[in-house]
Design a protein around this motif. Structure first.
Motif, mmCIF file in Angstrom:
data_model
loop_
_atom_site.group_PDB
_atom_site.id
_atom_site.type_symbol
_atom_site.label_atom_id
_atom_site.label_comp_id
_atom_site.label_asym_id
_atom_site.label_seq_id
_atom_site.Cartn_x
_atom_site.Cartn_y
_atom_site.Cartn_z
ATOM 1 N N ILE A 18 0.822 -1.207 0.000
ATOM 2 C CA ILE A 18 0.000 0.000 0.000
ATOM 3 C C ILE A 18 0.859 1.261 0.000
ATOM 4 C CG2 ILE A 18 -1.672 1.344 1.342
ATOM 5 C CD1 ILE A 18 -2.847 -1.339 2.283
ATOM 6 N N ILE A 19 1.894 1.274 0.829
ATOM 7 C CA ILE A 19 2.706 2.491 0.951
ATOM 8 C C ILE A 19 3.829 2.554 -0.071
ATOM 9 C CG2 ILE A 19 2.193 2.579 3.420
ATOM 10 C CD1 ILE A 19 5.058 1.715 3.994
ATOM 11 N N GLY A 20 3.970 1.468 -0.862
ATOM 12 C CA GLY A 20 5.080 1.403 -1.811
ATOM 13 C C GLY A 20 4.996 2.407 -2.941
ATOM 14 N N VAL A 21 3.813 3.005 -3.168
ATOM 15 C CA VAL A 21 3.677 3.971 -4.265
ATOM 16 C C VAL A 21 4.363 5.300 -3.946
ATOM 17 C CG1 VAL A 21 1.550 2.992 -5.147
ATOM 18 C CG2 VAL A 21 1.447 4.726 -3.357
ATOM 19 N N LYS A 22 4.643 5.534 -2.666
ATOM 20 C CA LYS A 22 5.274 6.804 -2.299
ATOM 21 C C LYS A 22 6.789 6.689 -2.372
ATOM 22 C CE LYS A 22 5.898 10.326 1.227
ATOM 23 N NZ LYS A 22 5.467 10.917 2.511
ATOM 24 N N LEU A 23 7.399 7.700 -2.945
ATOM 25 C CA LEU A 23 8.859 7.797 -2.970
ATOM 26 C C LEU A 23 9.281 8.877 -1.985
ATOM 27 C CD1 LEU A 23 9.500 7.706 -6.832
ATOM 28 C CD2 LEU A 23 9.560 5.796 -5.219
ATOM 29 N N PHE A 24 10.336 8.605 -1.255
ATOM 30 C CA PHE A 24 10.867 9.638 -0.367
ATOM 31 C C PHE A 24 12.361 9.778 -0.620
ATOM 32 C CE2 PHE A 24 11.692 5.786 2.011
ATOM 33 C CZ PHE A 24 12.838 6.030 2.736
ATOM 34 N N LYS A 62 3.868 -18.983 1.074
ATOM 35 C CA LYS A 62 2.685 -19.235 0.245
ATOM 36 C C LYS A 62 1.471 -18.460 0.766
ATOM 37 C CE LYS A 62 4.066 -23.885 -1.222
ATOM 38 N NZ LYS A 62 3.784 -25.343 -1.116
ATOM 39 N N ALA A 63 1.310 -18.451 2.087
ATOM 40 C CA ALA A 63 0.184 -17.717 2.680
ATOM 41 C C ALA A 63 0.283 -16.230 2.374
ATOM 42 C CB ALA A 63 0.151 -17.943 4.189
ATOM 43 N N GLY A 64 1.503 -15.700 2.426
ATOM 44 C CA GLY A 64 1.710 -14.286 2.108
ATOM 45 C C GLY A 64 1.369 -13.973 0.667
ATOM 46 N N PHE A 65 1.710 -14.882 -0.233
ATOM 47 C CA PHE A 65 1.410 -14.680 -1.655
ATOM 48 C C PHE A 65 -0.100 -14.649 -1.895
ATOM 49 C CE2 PHE A 65 0.655 -16.426 -5.940
ATOM 50 C CZ PHE A 65 1.341 -15.487 -6.689
ATOM 51 N N LEU A 66 -0.806 -15.618 -1.318
ATOM 52 C CA LEU A 66 -2.259 -15.678 -1.480
ATOM 53 C C LEU A 66 -2.937 -14.456 -0.864
ATOM 54 C CD1 LEU A 66 -2.911 -19.463 -0.734
ATOM 55 C CD2 LEU A 66 -3.010 -18.314 -2.954
ATOM 56 N N THR A 67 -2.432 -14.006 0.272
ATOM 57 C CA THR A 67 -3.006 -12.841 0.939
ATOM 58 C C THR A 67 -2.850 -11.588 0.094
ATOM 59 O OG1 THR A 67 -2.509 -13.797 3.105
ATOM 60 C CG2 THR A 67 -2.991 -11.442 3.040
ATOM 61 N N GLN A 68 -1.714 -11.447 -0.577
ATOM 62 C CA GLN A 68 -1.495 -10.287 -1.436
ATOM 63 C C GLN A 68 -2.463 -10.283 -2.616
ATOM 64 O OE1 GLN A 68 2.859 -8.887 -1.878
ATOM 65 N NE2 GLN A 68 3.055 -11.045 -1.393
ATOM 66 N N ILE A 69 -2.710 -11.449 -3.183
ATOM 67 C CA ILE A 69 -3.653 -11.537 -4.299
ATOM 68 C C ILE A 69 -5.060 -11.157 -3.840
ATOM 69 C CG2 ILE A 69 -4.809 -13.130 -5.899
ATOM 70 C CD1 ILE A 69 -2.175 -14.633 -6.129
ATOM 71 N N ILE A 70 -5.458 -11.684 -2.678
ATOM 72 C CA ILE A 70 -6.780 -11.363 -2.132
ATOM 73 C C ILE A 70 -6.887 -9.859 -1.859
ATOM 74 C CG2 ILE A 70 -8.304 -11.672 -0.136
ATOM 75 C CD1 ILE A 70 -7.199 -14.561 0.016
ATOM 76 N N ALA A 71 -5.822 -9.277 -1.330
ATOM 77 C CA ALA A 71 -5.816 -7.842 -1.050
ATOM 78 C C ALA A 71 -5.989 -7.043 -2.335
ATOM 79 C CB ALA A 71 -4.525 -7.444 -0.353
ATOM 80 N N MET A 72 -5.328 -7.452 -3.420
ATOM 81 C CA MET A 72 -5.456 -6.767 -4.700
ATOM 82 C C MET A 72 -6.896 -6.809 -5.214
ATOM 83 S SD MET A 72 -1.988 -7.991 -6.708
ATOM 84 C CE MET A 72 -2.428 -7.085 -8.197
#
Length: 210
Positions: A18-24, A62-72
């Motif tokens: 979520i916060i990755g779109v910001k550059l500092f 694997k759980a992290g990967f699936l969670t990211q897809i669900i979040a998207m």
């Protein structure tokens, strides 16, 4: 302890997307905001792998990967829900969260490459050294996998920017991650100690109960 480590891992993954779109900027160096969060996920999987084993660490990945897809998917749904008349920030909402899809795609690809590499290297070294030299496998697996992660993530997430900026971001972000990997070694030892203690007390309690 494992439940908390898994929750921390997944929570940090979603937050970094979520916060990755910001550059500092730090001086002349440009970094994505996700760098301050995502770097910790490698520490978490190393601790899980050290205490609970390779297969458990792979399940966490694997759980992290699936969670990211669900979040998207849910972010896409949220963006496309009809905005209420009193909600005046639909454009900003779409810009910020919608802009994160390229970042999320980059994150998914780099995630699969780097996290699986991290687990593989960590357990190759563990098989060689046993319970000794945690500092070596923690640092070597993290530093190698983060180089892969940084290169793949920055290239995809910020594709379209001048290559001089992309290469500069890769070098700067990896330098930051390299430094954090060295600094977090004592934390790895502390978390491993806590997890092993909790695991031992749980197994001992189960034996007494039975």
């Amino acid at each position: 302890m494992l439940m908390y480590l898994n929750a921390l891992f997944v929570g940090l993954l979603i937050l970094s997307n979520i916060i990755g779109v910001k550059l500092f900027s730090v001086g002349n160096f440009v970094l994505p905001a996700a760098v301050i969060v995502y770097v910790v996920t490698y520490l978490v999987t190393d601790v899980i792998g050290e205490v609970y084993g390779k297969e458990t660490a792979k399940k966490t990945v694997k759980a992290g990967f699936l969670t990211q897809i669900i979040a998207m998917i849910f972010i896409m749904i949220a963006i496309n829900l009809p905005a209420a008349p009193i909600f005046e920030k639909q454009a900003e909402f779409s810009t910020i969260l919608g802009g994160s899809f390229q970042v999320m795609l980059a994150s998914l690809i780099s995630y699969l490459v780097s996290q699986n590499t991290d687990v593989w290297i960590f357990h190759k070294l563990k098989a060689k050294h046993g319970n000794k030299k945690l500092w070596l496998r923690n640092n070597l697996s993290t530093m190698t996998s983060q180089l892969l992660d940084t290169t793949v993530f920055i290239t995809i997430a910020f594709y379209g920017l001048p290559w001089s900026i992309i290469l500069g971001m890769i070098g700067t972000q990896y330098a930051f991650k390299f430094l954090v990997a060295v600094i977090d070694t004592p934390i790895a030892y502390l978390l491993v100690k806590m997890a092993k203690r909790e695991k031992h007390s749980t197994s001992t309690g189960a034996e007494v109960t039975s």
